[in-house]
Write a protein that holds these residues in place. Structure first.
Motif, PDB file in Angstrom:
ATOM      1  N   UNK A 188       0.832  -1.202   0.000  1.00  0.00           N
ATOM      2  CA  UNK A 188       0.000   0.000   0.000  1.00  0.00           C
ATOM      3  C   UNK A 188       0.870   1.256   0.000  1.00  0.00           C
ATOM      4  N   UNK A 189       1.979   1.219   0.737  1.00  0.00           N
ATOM      5  CA  UNK A 189       2.857   2.388   0.818  1.00  0.00           C
ATOM      6  C   UNK A 189       3.436   2.731  -0.549  1.00  0.00           C
ATOM      7  N   UNK A 190       3.945   1.738  -1.264  1.00  0.00           N
ATOM      8  CA  UNK A 190       4.549   2.006  -2.572  1.00  0.00           C
ATOM      9  C   UNK A 190       3.507   2.505  -3.565  1.00  0.00           C
ATOM     10  N   UNK A 191       2.335   1.877  -3.597  1.00  0.00           N
ATOM     11  CA  UNK A 191       1.280   2.302  -4.523  1.00  0.00           C
ATOM     12  C   UNK A 191       0.823   3.718  -4.213  1.00  0.00           C
ATOM     13  N   UNK A 192       0.615   4.004  -2.923  1.00  0.00           N
ATOM     14  CA  UNK A 192       0.158   5.336  -2.524  1.00  0.00           C
ATOM     15  C   UNK A 192       1.185   6.401  -2.876  1.00  0.00           C
ATOM     16  N   UNK A 193       2.445   6.121  -2.605  1.00  0.00           N
ATOM     17  CA  UNK A 193       3.493   7.097  -2.923  1.00  0.00           C
ATOM     18  C   UNK A 193       3.538   7.378  -4.414  1.00  0.00           C
ATOM     19  N   UNK A 194       3.446   6.340  -5.229  1.00  0.00           N
ATOM     20  CA  UNK A 194       3.499   6.529  -6.679  1.00  0.00           C
ATOM     21  C   UNK A 194       2.345   7.392  -7.167  1.00  0.00           C
ATOM     22  N   UNK A 195       1.139   7.130  -6.635  1.00  0.00           N
ATOM     23  CA  UNK A 195      -0.021   7.924  -7.046  1.00  0.00           C
ATOM     24  C   UNK A 195       0.052   9.349  -6.506  1.00  0.00           C
ATOM     25  N   UNK A 196       0.535   9.499  -5.280  1.00  0.00           N
ATOM     26  CA  UNK A 196       0.580  10.823  -4.657  1.00  0.00           C
ATOM     27  C   UNK A 196       1.652  11.708  -5.274  1.00  0.00           C
ATOM     28  N   UNK A 197       2.757  11.121  -5.743  1.00  0.00           N
ATOM     29  CA  UNK A 197       3.822  11.918  -6.366  1.00  0.00           C
ATOM     30  C   UNK A 197       3.312  12.679  -7.586  1.00  0.00           C
ATOM     31  N   UNK A 198       2.358  12.081  -8.298  1.00  0.00           N
ATOM     32  CA  UNK A 198       1.781  12.749  -9.471  1.00  0.00           C
ATOM     33  C   UNK A 198       0.979  13.969  -9.033  1.00  0.00           C
ATOM     34  N   UNK A 199       0.321  13.868  -7.874  1.00  0.00           N
ATOM     35  CA  UNK A 199      -0.552  14.938  -7.403  1.00  0.00           C
ATOM     36  C   UNK A 199       0.202  16.040  -6.663  1.00  0.00           C
ATOM     37  N   UNK A 200       1.334  15.696  -6.049  1.00  0.00           N
ATOM     38  CA  UNK A 200       2.061  16.674  -5.236  1.00  0.00           C
ATOM     39  C   UNK A 200       2.475  17.897  -6.046  1.00  0.00           C
ATOM     40  N   UNK A 201       2.798  17.690  -7.325  1.00  0.00           N
ATOM     41  CA  UNK A 201       3.258  18.801  -8.156  1.00  0.00           C
ATOM     42  C   UNK A 201       2.124  19.590  -8.789  1.00  0.00           C
ATOM     43  N   UNK A 202       0.874  19.204  -8.511  1.00  0.00           N
ATOM     44  CA  UNK A 202      -0.266  19.900  -9.098  1.00  0.00           C
ATOM     45  C   UNK A 202      -0.499  21.248  -8.422  1.00  0.00           C
ATOM     46  N   UNK A 203      -1.172  22.138  -9.123  1.00  0.00           N
ATOM     47  CA  UNK A 203      -1.366  23.506  -8.643  1.00  0.00           C
ATOM     48  C   UNK A 203      -2.209  23.563  -7.372  1.00  0.00           C
ATOM     49  N   UNK A 204      -3.195  22.667  -7.237  1.00  0.00           N
ATOM     50  CA  UNK A 204      -4.062  22.751  -6.064  1.00  0.00           C
ATOM     51  C   UNK A 204      -3.303  22.414  -4.778  1.00  0.00           C
ATOM     52  N   UNK A 205      -2.287  21.563  -4.885  1.00  0.00           N
ATOM     53  CA  UNK A 205      -1.457  21.271  -3.710  1.00  0.00           C
ATOM     54  C   UNK A 205      -0.586  22.481  -3.381  1.00  0.00           C
ATOM     55  N   UNK A 206      -0.029  23.116  -4.418  1.00  0.00           N
ATOM     56  CA  UNK A 206       0.768  24.322  -4.190  1.00  0.00           C
ATOM     57  C   UNK A 206      -0.090  25.422  -3.581  1.00  0.00           C
ATOM     58  N   UNK A 207      -1.345  25.528  -4.023  1.00  0.00           N
ATOM     59  CA  UNK A 207      -2.246  26.538  -3.461  1.00  0.00           C
ATOM     60  C   UNK A 207      -2.543  26.249  -1.996  1.00  0.00           C
ATOM     61  N   UNK A 208      -2.745  24.964  -1.678  1.00  0.00           N
ATOM     62  CA  UNK A 208      -3.003  24.594  -0.279  1.00  0.00           C
ATOM     63  C   UNK A 208      -1.794  24.903   0.595  1.00  0.00           C
ATOM     64  N   UNK A 209      -0.598  24.680   0.071  1.00  0.00           N
ATOM     65  CA  UNK A 209       0.607  25.005   0.828  1.00  0.00           C
ATOM     66  C   UNK A 209       0.742  26.516   1.029  1.00  0.00           C
ATOM     67  N   UNK A 210       0.438  27.273  -0.019  1.00  0.00           N
ATOM     68  CA  UNK A 210       0.558  28.725   0.093  1.00  0.00           C
ATOM     69  C   UNK A 210      -0.426  29.305   1.096  1.00  0.00           C
ATOM     70  N   UNK A 211      -1.549  28.626   1.293  1.00  0.00           N
ATOM     71  CA  UNK A 211      -2.528  29.059   2.305  1.00  0.00           C
ATOM     72  C   UNK A 211      -2.134  28.601   3.701  1.00  0.00           C
ATOM     73  N   UNK A 212      -1.011  27.882   3.791  1.00  0.00           N
ATOM     74  CA  UNK A 212      -0.477  27.385   5.061  1.00  0.00           C
ATOM     75  C   UNK A 212      -1.470  26.486   5.794  1.00  0.00           C
ATOM     76  N   UNK A 213      -2.136  25.638   5.010  1.00  0.00           N
ATOM     77  CA  UNK A 213      -3.019  24.654   5.624  1.00  0.00           C
ATOM     78  C   UNK A 213      -2.185  23.623   6.367  1.00  0.00           C
ATOM     79  N   UNK A 214      -2.715  23.040   7.441  1.00  0.00           N
ATOM     80  CA  UNK A 214      -1.960  22.006   8.173  1.00  0.00           C
ATOM     81  C   UNK A 214      -1.630  20.835   7.250  1.00  0.00           C
TER      82      UNK A 214
END
Length: 286
Positions: A162-188
């Motif tokens: 599960x860890x390897x599959x989740x990491x592979x799928x999440x790596x694609x999403x981490x670079x997306x704009x909505x994640x960057x926006x959430x980080x810029x809003x300083x969400x936990x």
């Protein structure tokens, strides 16, 4: 979900397998009410009825042993449904624990990166370098037998998938704009992981869950067959098969055949549905 089930209509056999699995789960849940005997209650078992062939009337005359009895005089139909409950409890609990641990580890590895990603994935690589059943056997040798220890051993052996599959799928999403926006809003970080990253990475995780559930059932049966799983007082399907295999030379083949059929149906139905489910979510692999 409506789209997924709509796509599954192209695989009627997969839906049939899903229905078989659902039927087995329902039969296991209703076992106390639809079986003529509690095979785990020694007071309800007549040892004089040991190894009776299918269709034989019970010594009390209250019911008929539809699938015969085992070497201890237990109604095999009742024992299979109660054993199915144990098998599903162990495999389901272990899969859920492995899912939670593995998904959390994979999300943290993908989101944090750096040393956290390196440590988590090296642990995953070390674990995946050994067969799952070997890891489970090693854990059982350390912690001992028992239902709780069996669940822990299976979960410990399966979380890296599960860890390897989740990491592979999440790596694609981490670079997306909505994640960057959430980080810029300083969400936990936990909110970003659970509310944003996980929902968009869930599809391949569900596929792994279906396939690993069947794997957990097979490993639990193997460990119980070797005497390292459930206790003889509350046998799972694996232990019923082990007991039945000792009666082959005596000609009491039904004691092995019927638990084996139940186990094959359970593993086969989950595996086929999981494979078709994977093709629906990733048509390029079809």
């Amino acid at each position: 979900m409506k789209r997924i089930f709509g796509a599954l209509k192209a695989y009627p056999f997969a839906l049939f397998c899903l229905a078989v699995f659902a039927l087995l789960v329902v039969l296991a849940l209703l076992a106390p009410w639809i079986t003529p005997q509690n095979p785990y209650d020694n007071a309800a078992v007549d040892f004089f009825d040991a190894s009776l062939p299918p269709g034989t009337e019970a010594g009390t005359g209250e019911f008929i042993y539809l699938l015969g009895t085992d070497a201890l005089g237990r109604d095999l139909y009742s024992a299979i449904l109660y054993g199915l409950r144990i098998t599903l409890l162990v495999a389901g609990s272990a899969s859920l624990i492995a899912l939670c641990v593995g998904v959390l580890a994979g999300l943290v590895a993908a989101y944090a990166g750096g040393w956290a990603d390196t440590i988590i994935m090296r642990l995953v690589d070390i674990k995946l370098g050994f067969p799952t059943i070997l890891v489970a056997l090693t854990v059982m040798a350390v912690v001992g037998t028992g239902l709780g220890n069996l669940i822990f051993a299976l979960a410990f052996a399966q979380w890296p998938y599960y860890a390897r599959t989740t990491r592979s799928a999440a790596l694609v999403e981490v670079s997306q704009e909505y994640i960057e926006a959430a980080r810029s809003l300083e969400l936990p970080p936990w909110r970003i992981l659970m509310r944003h990253l996980l929902p968009n990475s869930i599809s391949p995780i569900l596929v792994v869950l279906t396939l690993q559930l069947a794997h957990a059932v097979a490993i639990e049966a193997s460990l119980s067959f070797l005497g390292l799983g459930t206790s003889i007082e509350e046998p799972s399907l694996g232990l019923l098969i082990a007991n039945g295999s000792r009666e082959i030379l005596s000609g009491h083949t039904w004691q092995l055949i019927w638990p084996g059929v139940a186990l094959v149906l359970l593993i086969f139905s989950v595996n086929v549905f999981g494979d078709r489910f994977r093709r629906v979510l990733n048509p390029k692999e079809a």
